[in-house]
Design an enzyme around this catalytic site. Structure first.
Site, PDB file in Angstrom:
ATOM      1  N   CYS A   1       0.837  -1.198   0.000  1.00 18.62           N
ATOM      2  CA  CYS A   1       0.000   0.000   0.000  1.00 18.62           C
ATOM      3  C   CYS A   1       0.880   1.260   0.000  1.00 18.62           C
ATOM      4  CB  CYS A   1      -0.964  -0.035   1.181  1.00 18.62           C
ATOM      5  SG  CYS A   1      -2.342   1.132   1.023  1.00 18.62           S
TER       6      CYS A   1
ATOM      7  N   HIS B   1      -3.454  -5.147   0.054  1.00 21.57           N
ATOM      8  CA  HIS B   1      -2.908  -5.717   1.295  1.00 21.57           C
ATOM      9  C   HIS B   1      -2.972  -7.247   1.232  1.00 21.57           C
ATOM     10  CE1 HIS B   1      -2.637  -2.045   3.884  1.00 21.57           C
ATOM     11  NE2 HIS B   1      -3.520  -1.595   3.011  1.00 21.57           N
TER      12      HIS B   1
ATOM     13  N   GLU C   1      -1.595  -9.396   3.010  1.00 22.05           N
ATOM     14  CA  GLU C   1      -1.537 -10.045   4.326  1.00 22.05           C
ATOM     15  C   GLU C   1      -2.903 -10.466   4.837  1.00 22.05           C
ATOM     16  OE1 GLU C   1      -1.585  -5.534   5.333  1.00 22.05           O
ATOM     17  OE2 GLU C   1      -0.904  -6.863   3.728  1.00 22.05           O
TER      18      GLU C   1
END
Length: 647
Positions: A442, A569, A571
């Site tokens: 990001c 993102h 994750e």
């Protein structure tokens, strides 16, 4: 354990409340016999409520997730709900210092980090409605009042707010979140905060009514409490838990199980004392003591036969299977056998608060396990890399650069605001020029573009309009569709599709040569499309774009061992056993890089804490159960030491 039938009846309470909802029941052997005789039986949703007492941060989220894992291992489908009593509509506008990271769901919901725990532990895809807040409840009730739904009645906390809470729980519990058709069998509900908090009172009242409403055998309450051990006498003290349970019972809820947090296993006489004063069978009193990593918690519950107590309370013993933990045990044990490590420098602004980057840490962990390496995270405050720090605090400056240069890989996570931006730019430049594996997420991707614009294109004032609205070379700009007047829920949020425009790039290969990938986003700014041709002509390569081809999603630097930036993102979708491809790529590349010794001064204390001179890294409220960051060893340059903490 399939379909569900909901029967609606009018409530004749004269209060203008909503209709009564009778949930379906999972058939037990007696009900199966009745079916054979021609009777029609209904399955009811079962509910497990997890509350907390004495202090916050005891690990309710991990406990709730672990109970879900335990029930899944017994053959049941599970869904989860998190109740946050704060007035915010969602977690999107809160600082990480308040509640840790903001977890983003596929539907764009900005929610509490505990929902990330649920998704990772249970492999679910939750919705924004799985996170209930006081703000959402009051907003819905006020909207009904404005529409005239209450027909002139006086709108009150009881019954209207409490009824709205119960309706919300029953509605969301029916939504399938595991990829299968039909509702789950059991809904695990976590009530945030601590029993006795003023803001949670409407929820306590609603849940008390709810337990009576769904009836015996369909509701199980697990109360997480603290049993401290005083160093002076070394004795486990039960009084805090006694008072907590007494307060809980006074509010209309009676615990079926006690999950006691303590530094060591509860003594038998302590259990008997708790059983006597809390009116809970000693067999239903569990110890949640310190473990090497939180993957041990479901096994800890299984070993204490928590599943048997829960299944008995919910009348599910007849349809449950023996808990199957083969894969879970294998994952838990394999990590503890790793000897080689991989060091990742995390360059951010919230490095003293591990929960601010919780999902990033988990994703790194999942990838390191897949690479058979023990993960070591070096926390590098971005500000400490800047030239100003070299003058104001030379020791912090030298320590930060020592850790950065000693890492196998560098990660710049997402964030907002201009604090530490220059330090992140310097870290990115070091990674690019010295062939250090790099992943920017990001803001980290935007930083990579800014650094390249300054260092390679020679645009020394290149910047993001977030940090310098008047810059003459805006390489990162505010998205046209964004709102500049309202902050909450106005970012580009949730799952969005990224198309690969170069089949031979590293990113596409990591995703299995896919043509596109769906990942979760949370940003207001984007790479300036007017500068793309100039950047690509100088060597930067934008390999992933959105459906329009104008919004940049993935950037790579060809010829570098691993230099990738992602606007999304990755994750948030990483899972144990199914690591995020980009994180796996970072760790794989980092493992191939020769380890350079980091800063000195690391020692190991008797309690397993790696430390030199300072306190532990702070974990906020997500995982109160002590572990070595789930096996992640961390360093912080605030004081130049390596520490264990909770993440």
């Amino acid at each position: 354990m399939q379909g569900t039938k909901i029967v609606m009846e009018d409530r004749k309470n004269g209060r203008g409340g909503p209709p009564q909802v009778h949930n379906p029941i999972i058939a037990d052997p007696m009900h199966e016999k009745q079916q054979k005789r021609g009777f029609v039986t209904e399955r009811r949703m079962k509910y497990v409520l997890v509350t907390g007492g004495v202090v916050s941060g005891l690990g309710k989220g991990v406990t709730a997730s672990s109970i879900g894992v335990l029930l899944q291992a017994c053959g049941f489908r599970v869904t989860s709900i998190k109740i946050d009593p704060y007035l915010n509509t969602d977690a999107g506008t809160m600082s990480p210092f308040e509640h840790g990271e903001v977890f983003v769901l596929d539907d764009g919901g900005e929610v509490d980090l505990d929902l990330g725990n649920y998704e990772r532990f249970l492999d679910l895809k939750l919705t924004r409605d799985n996170n209930i807040t006081t703000g959402k409840i009051y907003q819905s009730v006020i909207a009904k009042e404005r529409r005239g739904d209450y027909l002139g009645k006086t709108v009150q906390v009881v019954p209207h707010i409490t009824d709205a809470i119960q309706e919300w729980i029953e509605r969301v519990a029916q939504i399938p979140v595991d990829g299968k058709e039909g509702p789950a069998d059991v809904c695990v509900i976590e009530l945030g905060g601590t029993i006795g908090d003023i803001e949670s009172m409407p929820f306590i009242e609603a849940l008390g009514q709810f337990s009576y409403r769904v009836g015996p055998g369909n509701f199980c309450l697990v109360h997480v409490s603290l049993v401290p051990v005083l160093n002076v006498v070394g004795e486990q003290k039960t009084k805090p838990t006694q008072h907590s349970v007494r307060q809980l019972r006074g509010l209309g809820l009676t615990p079926n199980l006690l999950a006691c947090r303590s530094s060591k296993e509860l003594d038998d006489n302590v259990k008997e004392k708790l059983s006597q004063f809390c009116h809970v069978p000693s067999s239903n009193i569990l110890t949640l003591y310190d473990v090497p990593n939180i993957w041990h918690i479901p096994l800890l519950l299984r070993d204490q036969k928590a599943h048997e107590a829960i299944l008995k309370t919910l009348n599910l013993c007849g349809v449950a299977t023996e808990p199957n933990f083969k894969e879970w045990i294998a994952t838990t044990k394999v990590y503890e056998k790793f000897h080689e490590s991989v060091r990742i420098a995390m360059v951010g602004k919230y490095t003293n608060l591990s929960d601010a980057y919780l999902s990033v840490l988990k994703a790194l962990m999942h990838a390191s396990v897949a690479c058979n390496r023990k993960l070591v995270v070096d926390w590098v405050p971005a500000e400490n890399l800047e030239d100003d720090t070299s003058k104001e605090d030379p020791d912090a400056y030298n320590t930060a650069w020592g850790l950065l240069k000693g890492a196998n890989g560098i990660l710049v996570p997402g964030g907002f605001g201009d604090r530490g931006v220059q330090g992140k730019i310097l870290a990115t430049k070091y990674a690019r020029e010295n062939s250090v594996p790099f992943l920017g997420i990001c803001l980290g991707m935007q930083i990579a573009v800014i650094e390249f614009s300054r260092s390679v294109l020679g645009l020394h004032d290149a910047n993001s309009t977030e940090f310098d609205p008047k810059t003459k070379n805006p390489c990162v700009i505010f998205m046209p569709e964004g709102s500049k007047t309202h902050m909450g829920g106005t970012m580009r949020l949730g799952s969005r599709r990224t198309y690969f425009h170069l089949a031979d790039c590293k990113s596409a290969k990591l995703y299995g040569n896919a043509h596109f990938v769906d990942e979760r986003h949370r940003h207001r700014y984007e790479v300036n499309p007017d500068m793309i041709s100039q950047l690509e002509s100088a060597g930067l390569c934008f390999v992933g774009k959105d459906e329009t081809g104008k919004r940049m999603e993935i950037v790579e630097f060809p010829g570098h061992p691993f230099f990738i930036g992602a606007q999304f993102h990755p994750e948030f979708k990483s899972r144990p056993g199914k690591p995020s491809p980009l994180f796996l790529g970072l760790i794989t590349a980092a493992c191939d890089r020769t380890i350079v010794p980091a800063s000195k001064g690391f020692g190991k204390l008797a309690n397993g804490i790696h430390s030199a001179h300072s306190p532990m890294l702070k974990a906020h409220n997500g995982n109160g159960i002590h572990s070595s960051l789930n096996g992640v060893y961390t360093s912080t340059t605030a004081n130049g030491v390596c520490v264990d903490g909770n993440c």
